[in-house]
Write an enzyme that holds these catalytic residues in place. Structure first.
Site, PDB file in Angstrom:
ATOM      1  N   GLU A  79     -25.544 -90.338 -13.116  1.00 14.74           N
ATOM      2  CA  GLU A  79     -25.582 -91.097 -11.671  1.00 14.74           C
ATOM      3  C   GLU A  79     -27.034 -90.577 -11.085  1.00 14.74           C
ATOM      4  OE1 GLU A  79     -23.886 -92.854 -10.257  1.00 14.74           O
ATOM      5  OE2 GLU A  79     -21.746 -92.911 -11.064  1.00 14.74           O
ATOM      6  N   ARG A 116     -29.830 -93.543 -10.548  1.00 17.66           N
ATOM      7  CA  ARG A 116     -29.951 -93.971  -8.975  1.00 17.66           C
ATOM      8  C   ARG A 116     -31.618 -93.234  -8.700  1.00 17.66           C
ATOM      9  NH1 ARG A 116     -24.521 -94.504  -6.131  1.00 17.66           N
ATOM     10  NH2 ARG A 116     -23.113 -94.261  -7.716  1.00 17.66           N
ATOM     11  N   ASP A 156     -18.700 -99.677 -19.521  1.00 11.37           N
ATOM     12  CA  ASP A 156     -19.303-101.148 -19.155  1.00 11.37           C
ATOM     13  C   ASP A 156     -20.904-101.034 -19.759  1.00 11.37           C
ATOM     14  OD1 ASP A 156     -19.703 -99.038 -17.321  1.00 11.37           O
ATOM     15  OD2 ASP A 156     -19.728-100.214 -15.657  1.00 11.37           O
ATOM     16  N   GLU A 180     -22.074-106.299  -9.174  1.00 11.96           N
ATOM     17  CA  GLU A 180     -21.838-106.815 -10.544  1.00 11.96           C
ATOM     18  C   GLU A 180     -21.898-108.403 -10.685  1.00 11.96           C
ATOM     19  OE1 GLU A 180     -21.043-102.842 -10.697  1.00 11.96           O
ATOM     20  OE2 GLU A 180     -20.019-104.448  -9.778  1.00 11.96           O
ATOM     21  N   THR A 222     -29.316-100.345 -14.870  1.00 15.49           N
ATOM     22  CA  THR A 222     -27.835-100.614 -14.436  1.00 15.49           C
ATOM     23  C   THR A 222     -27.672-100.351 -13.082  1.00 15.49           C
ATOM     24  OG1 THR A 222     -25.573-100.405 -14.942  1.00 15.49           O
ATOM     25  CG2 THR A 222     -26.748 -98.364 -14.671  1.00 15.49           C
TER      26      THR A 222
END
Length: 643
Positions: free
Chosen positions: A220, A224, A364, A533, A620
């Site tokens: 994370e 980010r 994913d 998404e 992502t």
């Protein structure tokens, strides 16, 4: 190709004429009537007589075959033959008359931009259509300003906003995640005031937060915070080829903080006994530890490489890239199920844990980064990164073979799961997270250029075309997950009606939807977290196919966000149940709403030349990183090239 493929090549419709079959008569007539023989024979009476005789002979042949049904000589004919080629000739007189009939004068053909979203002319000019999309893009910008204003008023410096409670929370390590996640979106939108506010906070507070904060999640924090800093560095002029930020700190501020953060996160790699990093890092003392239970998510350990590779490029230090790429190189050696991998892996043994396979949570972005990291590194001479592309291709074949099915009654294409201990039993369950896949499939097929150009230059393989078709069909399903609900917003998880599964009374609430019986939404799965998404894939598919329907679908989704998630005092909120009106609200605005959802909508409605997919790769968390420049290899050597 195996006949057992649920999504096979027989479903493909080619729009490149060289793939279309031609009838026997069309071959003969086109050959004779376009050859030199025609030019030589028409000049003499004998030639004219022979020409009439040939036409009479053809008419007789056509009469002979008038009642015969043409056979299909191979398994690829379905979906490839045109309607004209499938017709049986029944009226020879009309056919002969058509040979001598002059073609009608047709009106000028319209470009795609001059057509309506349905592909038919609407009377609007291209300029008017673009004005409409500019206005809609402005609506998205205003939504971002509203979201940021709520965060700034009630939660500045906290990770996330609770818009209903009007306060901030720290669930991502206390590094002010929303500030960094929103920064490059503001740059792309040209919001200088927001760029100044966010950039000043980063310069004044983030380094201190990093040195004092405790445990954070490696994944994370990388996607980010590190990703946001690296994108801000580039967009503010760090690479000297663009500068979208006239306000805020100098690019070197973002780079210096990114290096400080990454140096601490390297402990996750160096502390592990294998190539698989630990899942958590204690920033204050440069240490790392595994998650509770000792296993890591497959997606988390394999979704760090874009960021670490780019940091090595711009810093000149190869250590970040070296550690990150060890993970994917190790994945290459592990056993897989037709390219598909379980969703857990152990940093202690370096082996997969369990048998559960899915492209939703914990699986994913492994599949997303295979193709994106290859795009980032493919131009390096002697880099030997082709294994990433090979793994991507193998995995997509595995998806088509093992995970793709169609619904009842309307044949929506979806990607299911292979549950733990199922021995291959298929589950008709699909997370909203899986809706990243249409974009990934399309990006892998054309490498970011338009489908039209790729077809013109003969760059697409048969498998690329198959992946493109699957991408478009899955995007349709992802959109219908929105339109089937009462709110027009998708649930977190959907199940699909198949031959072996259906539960009545669990529809999305929109009784007018054509697909109300295809999609099953269980009570525990009805929440919406403002996820990006689907709009991400709509953005990618619009850029690649240039089909305006993806814009229209995106606009419908945006209108639903505006109608049901906007909070008057500032910000947007998640929902507890998308199937009922009015929807119950959940008091949280995820950082990715500003970083991804609104960014992708803004780019979807804007000029296709902004952030082109053959020049940028989005991590992502939707932080764009440039494809090009110097990549530093192990040992510090440099390779220049356009990636």
């Amino acid at each position: 190709m195996s006949k057992s493929l649920p999504y096979s090549v027989k479903d493909i419709h080619y729009d490149n004429a060289k793939f279309r079959h031609r009838s026997f008569f069309k071959v003969i007539t086109q050959t004779l009537f376009t050859s030199d023989m025609r030019r030589e024979c028409v000049g003499c009476s004998t030639g004219k007589f022979l020409g009439l005789l040939m036409i009479f002979g053809l008419a007789c042949l056509m009469l002979t075959h008038a009642n015969k049904v043409p056979s299909v000589s191979d398994g690829l004919a379905k979906g490839i033959e045109t309607d004209e080629e499938q017709k049986v000739v029944t009226d020879v007189g009309i056919k002969i008359k058509k040979l001598t009939k002059r073609p009608p004068i047709l009106p000028p053909r319209l470009s795609r931009n001059e057509e309506g979203s349905s592909g038919t002319f609407t009377g609007k000019t291209n300029e008017t259509d673009e004005e409409k999309w500019k206005a809609r893009q402005q609506n998205v910008k205003e939504a971002f300003i509203h979201a940021w204003s709520g965060y700034r008023k009630f939660a500045m410096g906290h990770d996330e906003l609770m818009p209903l409670s009007q306060e901030g929370i720290d669930g991502l390590g206390g590094l002010g995640a929303t500030v960094i996640d929103a920064l490059d979106t503001a740059m792309i939108m040209g919001l200088e005031e927001v760029v100044s506010e966010a950039g000043s906070w980063v310069e004044s507070h983030l380094l201190e937060r990093i040195s004092q904060e405790g445990q954070v999640n490696l994944f994370e924090t990388t996607i980010r915070v590190l990703g946001g800093l690296l994108s801000a560095y580039h967009l503010s002029g760090g690479n000297h080829d663009m500068n979208l930020a006239n306000k805020g700190p100098k690019p070197t501020v973002y780079l210096d903080i990114a290096k400080n953060l990454a140096d601490r996160m390297l402990a996750a790699f160096t502390s592990s006994p294998t190539a698989i990093p630990f899942s958590d890092v204690v920033l204050s003392d440069f240490s790392a530890l595994p998650s509770v239970g000792g296993k890591s998510s497959t997606s988390e350990v394999s979704t760090l490489q874009l960021e670490f590779n780019y940091l090595s490029e711009i810093s000149g230090d190869p250590k970040y890239k070296t550690e990150g790429m060890k993970v994917l190189a190790h994945f290459k050696t592990l056993p897989k199920v037709e390219g598909l991998v379980p969703i857990y892996i152990s940093p202690h043994s370096g082996q997969f844990v369990g048998e559960e396979i899915r492209l939703g949570s914990r699986g994913d972005s492994y599949y997303e980064y295979l193709i994106k990291v290859w795009l980032q590194l493919r131009s390096i001479q002697d880099g030997n990164f082709t294994y990433l592309y090979d793994m991507h291709e193998e995995a997509m074949r595995g998806v088509r073979h093992l995970l793709v099915q169609k619904t009842i009654p309307n044949e929506l294409v979806f990607v299911g799961e292979l549950p733990r201990g199922s021995n291959g039993t298929f589950s008709p369950k699909m997370d909203h997270l899986v809706c990243f896949l249409p974009g990934t499939l399309a990006l892998g097929a054309t490498k970011g250029i338009t489908k039209e150009k790729a077809m013109k230059d003969n760059l697409l393989t048969f498998e690329d075309l198959e992946n493109l078709r699957l991408a478009e069909d899955l995007a349709k399903t992802c959109f219908e997950m929105y339109s089937v609900t009462a709110t027009g917003l998708a649930p977190e998880i959907a199940y699909f009606h198949t031959k072996v599964y259906f539960e009545s009374g669990l529809d999305g609430g929109n009784k007018s939807s054509e697909y109300i019986n295809d999609i099953v939404i269980k009570p525990a799965d009805r929440h919406n977290l403002l996820r990006p998404e689907t709009v991400e894939s709509l953005f990618v598919l619009y850029r690649i196919t240039q089909d305006p329907k993806y814009r229209e679908w995106g606009w419908q989704i945006f209108e639903s966000f505006e109608k049901y998630t906007k909070v008057d005092s500032g910000g947007y909120t998640s929902l507890d149940d998308v199937t009922t009106l009015p929807p119950r609200r959940r008091d949280k605005m995820e950082t990715f709403f500003l970083a991804e959802t609104l960014k992708y909508l803004y780019l979807l409605f804007g000029d296709r030349s902004v952030m082109p997919l053959d020049k940028f790769v989005f991590n992502t968390e939707a932080h764009p990183l440039p494809l090009g420049g110097a990549i530093y290899l192990e040992g510090g050597s440099t390779m220049k090239g356009s990636m």
